[in-house]
Design a protein around this motif. Structure first.
Motif, PDB file in Angstrom:
ATOM      1  N   GLY A 213       0.782  -1.226   0.000  1.00  0.00           N
ATOM      2  CA  GLY A 213       0.000   0.000   0.000  1.00  0.00           C
ATOM      3  C   GLY A 213       0.816   1.279   0.000  1.00  0.00           C
ATOM      4  N   PHE A 214       2.093   1.187  -0.436  1.00  0.00           N
ATOM      5  CA  PHE A 214       2.960   2.362  -0.467  1.00  0.00           C
ATOM      6  C   PHE A 214       3.223   2.785  -1.907  1.00  0.00           C
ATOM      7  N   SER A 215       3.421   4.083  -2.116  1.00  0.00           N
ATOM      8  CA  SER A 215       3.773   4.575  -3.439  1.00  0.00           C
ATOM      9  C   SER A 215       5.276   4.414  -3.646  1.00  0.00           C
ATOM     10  N   TYR A 216       5.655   4.128  -4.867  1.00  0.00           N
ATOM     11  CA  TYR A 216       7.061   3.917  -5.234  1.00  0.00           C
ATOM     12  C   TYR A 216       7.576   5.195  -5.874  1.00  0.00           C
ATOM     13  N   GLU A 217       8.464   5.920  -5.152  1.00  0.00           N
ATOM     14  CA  GLU A 217       8.876   7.258  -5.574  1.00  0.00           C
ATOM     15  C   GLU A 217       9.643   7.284  -6.893  1.00  0.00           C
ATOM     16  N   LEU A 218      10.309   6.199  -7.217  1.00  0.00           N
ATOM     17  CA  LEU A 218      11.117   6.172  -8.439  1.00  0.00           C
ATOM     18  C   LEU A 218      10.348   5.536  -9.597  1.00  0.00           C
ATOM     19  N   GLU A 219       9.061   5.670  -9.565  1.00  0.00           N
ATOM     20  CA  GLU A 219       8.159   5.024 -10.516  1.00  0.00           C
ATOM     21  C   GLU A 219       8.596   5.220 -11.967  1.00  0.00           C
ATOM     22  N   ASN A 220       9.007   6.432 -12.322  1.00  0.00           N
ATOM     23  CA  ASN A 220       9.294   6.745 -13.730  1.00  0.00           C
ATOM     24  C   ASN A 220      10.777   6.682 -14.077  1.00  0.00           C
ATOM     25  N   LEU A 221      11.573   6.162 -13.162  1.00  0.00           N
ATOM     26  CA  LEU A 221      13.007   6.089 -13.404  1.00  0.00           C
ATOM     27  C   LEU A 221      13.341   4.829 -14.192  1.00  0.00           C
ATOM     28  N   ARG A 222      14.185   4.972 -15.200  1.00  0.00           N
ATOM     29  CA  ARG A 222      14.557   3.803 -16.002  1.00  0.00           C
ATOM     30  C   ARG A 222      15.542   2.911 -15.241  1.00  0.00           C
ATOM     31  N   GLU A 223      15.594   1.654 -15.628  1.00  0.00           N
ATOM     32  CA  GLU A 223      16.551   0.733 -15.040  1.00  0.00           C
ATOM     33  C   GLU A 223      17.952   0.984 -15.608  1.00  0.00           C
ATOM     34  N   ALA A 224      18.966   0.607 -14.850  1.00  0.00           N
ATOM     35  CA  ALA A 224      20.346   0.752 -15.325  1.00  0.00           C
ATOM     36  C   ALA A 224      20.638  -0.310 -16.381  1.00  0.00           C
ATOM     37  N   THR A 225      21.363   0.077 -17.409  1.00  0.00           N
ATOM     38  CA  THR A 225      21.715  -0.830 -18.494  1.00  0.00           C
ATOM     39  C   THR A 225      23.161  -1.295 -18.356  1.00  0.00           C
ATOM     40  N   SER A 226      23.524  -2.246 -19.180  1.00  0.00           N
ATOM     41  CA  SER A 226      24.917  -2.711 -19.185  1.00  0.00           C
ATOM     42  C   SER A 226      25.860  -1.595 -19.607  1.00  0.00           C
ATOM     43  N   ASP A 227      25.402  -0.706 -20.482  1.00  0.00           N
ATOM     44  CA  ASP A 227      26.225   0.444 -20.874  1.00  0.00           C
ATOM     45  C   ASP A 227      26.436   1.397 -19.697  1.00  0.00           C
ATOM     46  N   ASP A 228      25.407   1.580 -18.871  1.00  0.00           N
ATOM     47  CA  ASP A 228      25.555   2.406 -17.670  1.00  0.00           C
ATOM     48  C   ASP A 228      26.630   1.832 -16.757  1.00  0.00           C
ATOM     49  N   VAL A 229      26.586   0.536 -16.563  1.00  0.00           N
ATOM     50  CA  VAL A 229      27.553  -0.120 -15.691  1.00  0.00           C
ATOM     51  C   VAL A 229      28.957  -0.018 -16.274  1.00  0.00           C
ATOM     52  N   LYS A 230      29.077  -0.214 -17.581  1.00  0.00           N
ATOM     53  CA  LYS A 230      30.389  -0.136 -18.231  1.00  0.00           C
ATOM     54  C   LYS A 230      30.986   1.252 -18.071  1.00  0.00           C
TER      55      LYS A 230
END
Length: 240
Positions: A213-230
């Protein structure tokens, strides 16, 4: 709570990423941090979970002794393990009697009390989750600044306790180049860091927030990709 018991969320019998070798992982109930990206929102309540005696936990672990020895061990995760520090001291003392490797997965956001120092005497490895290297951004992200966790890391280094440092790589939050350079410099100042890894941000635990029953504050945030990690690894000079 009686120190001869731990408040448990769940167990995992054959973990392979939370420390060296095959790990018996115990997820404890309760956490005071309020990480906006938390994948285990159901572990926050400090009064939930099941109370299990230290002796029963040791017996469960010993059933897997032939799998976790000699190269594996036991990892305590959460929630936040150090909230139950007195009980963990008793557990780790017993595990050491059986020659079992011990690890704690923690935020390190604690004062270095005598109990915490006592626990660390029986701890072979700390998996330290540095939430954010910038103190102001850290407080915005998890509800607390990073002073205690950075001091915790320095204490581990000064007392020759092995560290695996982790950071959740969150697009537009923990991936700023200047912040990553500061993180690199801080890690370089520590003597006992044996491993560093980025944990790519994902939303697989988002449903738990909604179920509770809680709202998720990062609702519209994209997931990290392999390029982000690299990219982040390149900034920290970490080889793939």
């Amino acid at each position: 709570m009686d120190n001869n018991f731990l408040r448990i969320h769940s167990f995992e019998s054959f973990g392979t990423v939370d420390g060296p070798g095959i790990r018996y992982i115990i997820f404890l109930q309760g956490c005071l941090l309020r990480c906006k990206y938390c994948q285990n929102r159901d572990t926050w309540d400090i009064n939930s979970g099941q109370l299990i005696s230290i002796d029963e936990i040791v017996n469960r672990i010993l059933n897997y002794k032939s799998y976790i020895l000699p190269s594996g061990g036991v990892t305590i995760s959460g929630g936040e393990p150090i909230l139950q520090v007195k009980s963990l001291i008793l557990l780790f003392k017993k595990l050491k009697e059986y020659g079992i490797h011990t690890a704690i997965d923690t935020s390190g956001m604690f004062d270095l009390t005598e109990d915490v120092k006592e626990l660390l005497k029986y701890t072979d490895l700390v998996l330290l989750d540095i939430k954010h290297i910038d103190s102001i951004k850290c407080k915005e992200l998890v509800g607390f600044n990073n002073e205690k966790e950075l001091n915790f890391a320095k204490y581990l280094s000064d007392n020759n306790i092995d560290i695996w440092i982790r950071q959740v790589l969150i697009p537009d939050i923990t991936d700023n180049e200047n912040d990553l350079i500061k993180l690199r410099d801080f890690i370089s100042s520590l003597k006992t860091v044996r491993k560093f890894e980025f944990l790519p941000y994902h939303t697989m635990g988002k449903y738990k927030w909604k179920d509770l029953g809680f709202s998720y504050e990062l609702e519209n945030l994209r997931e990290a990709t392999s390029d982000d990690v690299k990219r982040a690894k390149n900034i920290l000079n970490i080889a793939d």
